[in-house]
Design a protein around this motif. Sequence first.
Motif, PDB file in Angstrom:
ATOM      1  N   MET A   1     -24.742  64.205  27.505  1.00  0.00           N
ATOM      2  CA  MET A   1     -23.607  64.376  26.604  1.00  0.00           C
ATOM      3  C   MET A   1     -22.958  63.030  26.258  1.00  0.00           C
ATOM      4  SD  MET A   1     -21.480  66.312  24.902  1.00  0.00           S
ATOM      5  CE  MET A   1     -21.602  68.005  25.455  1.00  0.00           C
ATOM      6  N   LEU A   2     -22.751  62.173  27.295  1.00  0.00           N
ATOM      7  CA  LEU A   2     -22.117  60.887  27.040  1.00  0.00           C
ATOM      8  C   LEU A   2     -22.960  60.025  26.110  1.00  0.00           C
ATOM      9  CD1 LEU A   2     -19.809  58.946  27.588  1.00  0.00           C
ATOM     10  CD2 LEU A   2     -21.009  58.172  29.633  1.00  0.00           C
ATOM     11  N   THR A   3     -24.287  60.049  26.336  1.00  0.00           N
ATOM     12  CA  THR A   3     -25.170  59.265  25.471  1.00  0.00           C
ATOM     13  C   THR A   3     -25.088  59.751  24.032  1.00  0.00           C
ATOM     14  OG1 THR A   3     -26.656  58.919  27.346  1.00  0.00           O
ATOM     15  CG2 THR A   3     -27.538  58.503  25.137  1.00  0.00           C
ATOM     16  N   LEU A   4     -25.072  61.071  23.858  1.00  0.00           N
ATOM     17  CA  LEU A   4     -24.965  61.635  22.516  1.00  0.00           C
ATOM     18  C   LEU A   4     -23.636  61.278  21.860  1.00  0.00           C
ATOM     19  CD1 LEU A   4     -26.328  63.459  20.413  1.00  0.00           C
ATOM     20  CD2 LEU A   4     -25.217  65.414  21.515  1.00  0.00           C
ATOM     21  N   VAL A   5     -22.556  61.286  22.660  1.00  0.00           N
ATOM     22  CA  VAL A   5     -21.236  60.953  22.120  1.00  0.00           C
ATOM     23  C   VAL A   5     -21.183  59.503  21.667  1.00  0.00           C
ATOM     24  CG1 VAL A   5     -18.815  60.656  22.740  1.00  0.00           C
ATOM     25  CG2 VAL A   5     -20.018  62.736  23.392  1.00  0.00           C
ATOM     26  N   LEU A   6     -21.669  58.594  22.542  1.00  0.00           N
ATOM     27  CA  LEU A   6     -21.633  57.170  22.187  1.00  0.00           C
ATOM     28  C   LEU A   6     -22.519  56.879  20.975  1.00  0.00           C
ATOM     29  CD1 LEU A   6     -21.706  55.537  25.745  1.00  0.00           C
ATOM     30  CD2 LEU A   6     -19.752  55.898  24.240  1.00  0.00           C
ATOM     31  N   ALA A   7     -23.679  57.547  20.914  1.00  0.00           N
ATOM     32  CA  ALA A   7     -24.548  57.346  19.753  1.00  0.00           C
ATOM     33  C   ALA A   7     -23.899  57.855  18.477  1.00  0.00           C
ATOM     34  CB  ALA A   7     -25.894  58.045  19.993  1.00  0.00           C
ATOM     35  N   GLY A   8     -23.211  59.016  18.588  1.00  0.00           N
ATOM     36  CA  GLY A   8     -22.518  59.540  17.417  1.00  0.00           C
ATOM     37  C   GLY A   8     -21.393  58.636  16.955  1.00  0.00           C
ATOM     38  N   LEU A   9     -20.638  58.084  17.896  1.00  0.00           N
ATOM     39  CA  LEU A   9     -19.557  57.171  17.516  1.00  0.00           C
ATOM     40  C   LEU A   9     -20.101  55.900  16.881  1.00  0.00           C
ATOM     41  CD1 LEU A   9     -17.155  57.466  20.588  1.00  0.00           C
ATOM     42  CD2 LEU A   9     -16.794  58.382  18.300  1.00  0.00           C
ATOM     43  N   ARG A  10     -21.234  55.410  17.403  1.00  0.00           N
ATOM     44  CA  ARG A  10     -21.822  54.191  16.831  1.00  0.00           C
ATOM     45  C   ARG A  10     -22.330  54.437  15.421  1.00  0.00           C
ATOM     46  NH1 ARG A  10     -25.068  53.442  20.554  1.00  0.00           N
ATOM     47  NH2 ARG A  10     -26.918  54.405  19.607  1.00  0.00           N
ATOM     48  N   ASP A  11     -22.926  55.596  15.183  1.00  0.00           N
ATOM     49  CA  ASP A  11     -23.472  55.879  13.856  1.00  0.00           C
ATOM     50  C   ASP A  11     -22.377  56.185  12.838  1.00  0.00           C
ATOM     51  OD1 ASP A  11     -25.989  55.520  14.896  1.00  0.00           O
ATOM     52  OD2 ASP A  11     -26.325  57.659  15.280  1.00  0.00           O
ATOM     53  N   ARG A  12     -21.231  56.679  13.315  1.00  0.00           N
ATOM     54  CA  ARG A  12     -20.158  57.090  12.397  1.00  0.00           C
ATOM     55  C   ARG A  12     -18.929  56.183  12.509  1.00  0.00           C
ATOM     56  NH1 ARG A  12     -22.387  61.158  14.906  1.00  0.00           N
ATOM     57  NH2 ARG A  12     -23.597  62.654  13.680  1.00  0.00           N
ATOM     58  N   CYS A  13     -19.144  54.949  12.900  1.00  0.00           N
ATOM     59  CA  CYS A  13     -18.011  54.047  13.087  1.00  0.00           C
ATOM     60  C   CYS A  13     -17.228  53.859  11.792  1.00  0.00           C
ATOM     61  CB  CYS A  13     -18.479  52.707  13.633  1.00  0.00           C
ATOM     62  SG  CYS A  13     -19.695  51.863  12.574  1.00  0.00           S
ATOM     63  N   ALA A  14     -17.928  53.887  10.644  1.00  0.00           N
ATOM     64  CA  ALA A  14     -17.217  53.685   9.372  1.00  0.00           C
ATOM     65  C   ALA A  14     -16.284  54.852   9.071  1.00  0.00           C
ATOM     66  CB  ALA A  14     -18.219  53.500   8.240  1.00  0.00           C
ATOM     67  N   SER A  15     -16.754  56.098   9.307  1.00  0.00           N
ATOM     68  CA  SER A  15     -15.918  57.258   8.994  1.00  0.00           C
ATOM     69  C   SER A  15     -14.782  57.433   9.987  1.00  0.00           C
ATOM     70  CB  SER A  15     -16.778  58.529   8.975  1.00  0.00           C
ATOM     71  OG  SER A  15     -17.372  58.748  10.248  1.00  0.00           O
ATOM     72  N   LEU A  16     -14.956  56.939  11.223  1.00  0.00           N
ATOM     73  CA  LEU A  16     -13.906  57.063  12.233  1.00  0.00           C
ATOM     74  C   LEU A  16     -13.025  55.824  12.318  1.00  0.00           C
ATOM     75  CD1 LEU A  16     -15.927  58.778  15.122  1.00  0.00           C
ATOM     76  CD2 LEU A  16     -14.341  59.830  13.515  1.00  0.00           C
ATOM     77  N   LEU A  17     -13.314  54.818  11.488  1.00  0.00           N
ATOM     78  CA  LEU A  17     -12.504  53.599  11.541  1.00  0.00           C
ATOM     79  C   LEU A  17     -11.052  53.884  11.176  1.00  0.00           C
ATOM     80  CD1 LEU A  17     -12.389  50.526  11.915  1.00  0.00           C
ATOM     81  CD2 LEU A  17     -13.005  50.288   9.494  1.00  0.00           C
ATOM     82  N   GLY A  18     -10.825  54.784  10.210  1.00  0.00           N
ATOM     83  CA  GLY A  18      -9.456  55.106   9.823  1.00  0.00           C
ATOM     84  C   GLY A  18      -8.661  55.716  10.957  1.00  0.00           C
ATOM     85  N   ALA A  19      -9.297  56.644  11.694  1.00  0.00           N
ATOM     86  CA  ALA A  19      -8.605  57.249  12.832  1.00  0.00           C
ATOM     87  C   ALA A  19      -8.320  56.214  13.912  1.00  0.00           C
ATOM     88  CB  ALA A  19      -9.442  58.391  13.404  1.00  0.00           C
TER      89      ALA A  19
END
Length: 474
Positions: A1-19
């Motif tokens: 789960m942690l690996t999947l979470v970190l990979a998701g955050l890395r791939d979506r850093c642009a969309s989550l940058l605002g948050a």
Amino acid sequence: MLTLVLAGLRDRCASLLGAFVALALGVGLLAVTGLGLSATFHAPERAPQRFASSPVVVTGHDRLVLDVRRGPATAPVERRLDRPQPVEAELLRALRARWAVTTAGGPDAVGVDAPADRVRDLVGSRARVLTGTERVRADPDPERDARALTALNALLGTSGGVTAFVSVFVVASTFAFAVALRRREFGLLRTAGATPGQVRRLLLAEAAVLGVLASAAGCALGALGAPLLTRTLVDGGLAPAWFTVGGASWPYHAAFWTGLAVALTGAFAASRRAGRTGPTAALREADVDADVLPPGRALAGAALLLTGLGLLVWTCATEPSELLKRKTYTTLPMLLIGGTALLAPLLVRPAARLPLLRGAVGTLVQENAAASVRRTAAVAAPVLVTVALAGSLFGSAAGVTRAKGAELREHTAAAYVASGEDLRPVTPLPAGAVVSATGATSVFVRDGAEAVVKYGARAVADPAAFADLARLPV
């Protein structure tokens, strides 16, 4: 789960940058305001300035107790003076005959180099005897710093509340926008065997990691911004010159855990919606929202909107003067804005149909906004909250200022009003002119055995002239 979470955050850093930026700035502002509040709560006791070298200070009384007739009875009324009464000449001679006496700045206070108990025995009830830190009461305007700290406390408290309010909406809208873009991804996860609970936990874990990183960055920003806030407040005259931010740790803890809670709270509703995504969502070619407003969101938005409108009407009908208070004109707009933001999806399609853009591009923009209601509402909600809150706060402050100015103008019939520290009477007066010299003061009225109620008052030199120039409300 942690690996999947970190990979998701890395791939979506642009969309989550605002948050991340919104949460880091919000936590930084909360840390700064918390440090400022801590400094106001634990302000150091100021040393006496006027009589720093005198162990005992004798001052005249700063209050007069008068008997005022109220109906058939006579009530004692305590009137506070702008400055202490002068020390009696007889008492001053008695003090000088026994000890070394220092007069500083006038006869309203004298410093005495003598044992405090012997001075009290001599003075009795004719004056006040101050020792230790109480000697500050003999300094000019000893309550000035206390008033400044009280106003500063209210300012920083309001700023912290507004910051938390805006951060919640911005972070929640960012996660809602990310969920709207990842609908097919969640459909693929469901097709691969993921349960709704696993999808929800995935989103909440991403929010937790983002919240920890953004809150840590915000606390670092708060530590850097606290000295800048101190200089700004002192230079602007909002804080005393000696005001400084201390090294308290609780503001950092409060800001960090508040930021993490805001991230998890903002992601909670989005995670529930993501968990309801079915496997067939991965096969869709069009993003058209059907159920744009869940019952829970509709109920919460309607409750906030009705509560804000009800409180506004009730306040106007029962106590309109409450609308001039900071707590009222700050919290009431928050309720109305929050309710409107929650109900924003209902307004997207009517707003998108407005003929604001022309041509093929305008048609595509309008149809896309009307079809993807959730995504459009998620993008528009932070802008709506920010603009509405800024406009309501600035508008309320300007309205309160105008209301107070109108009230003052209605209370006087004088053609001209002169104010200043060193005014002198004009003689001779022009024919038919009426002049009344007044000064601000306070009246303390005893209510029962212990309670004392403070009222604003005017000290008047000529009551007859003042009656001709004033329109006093009942």
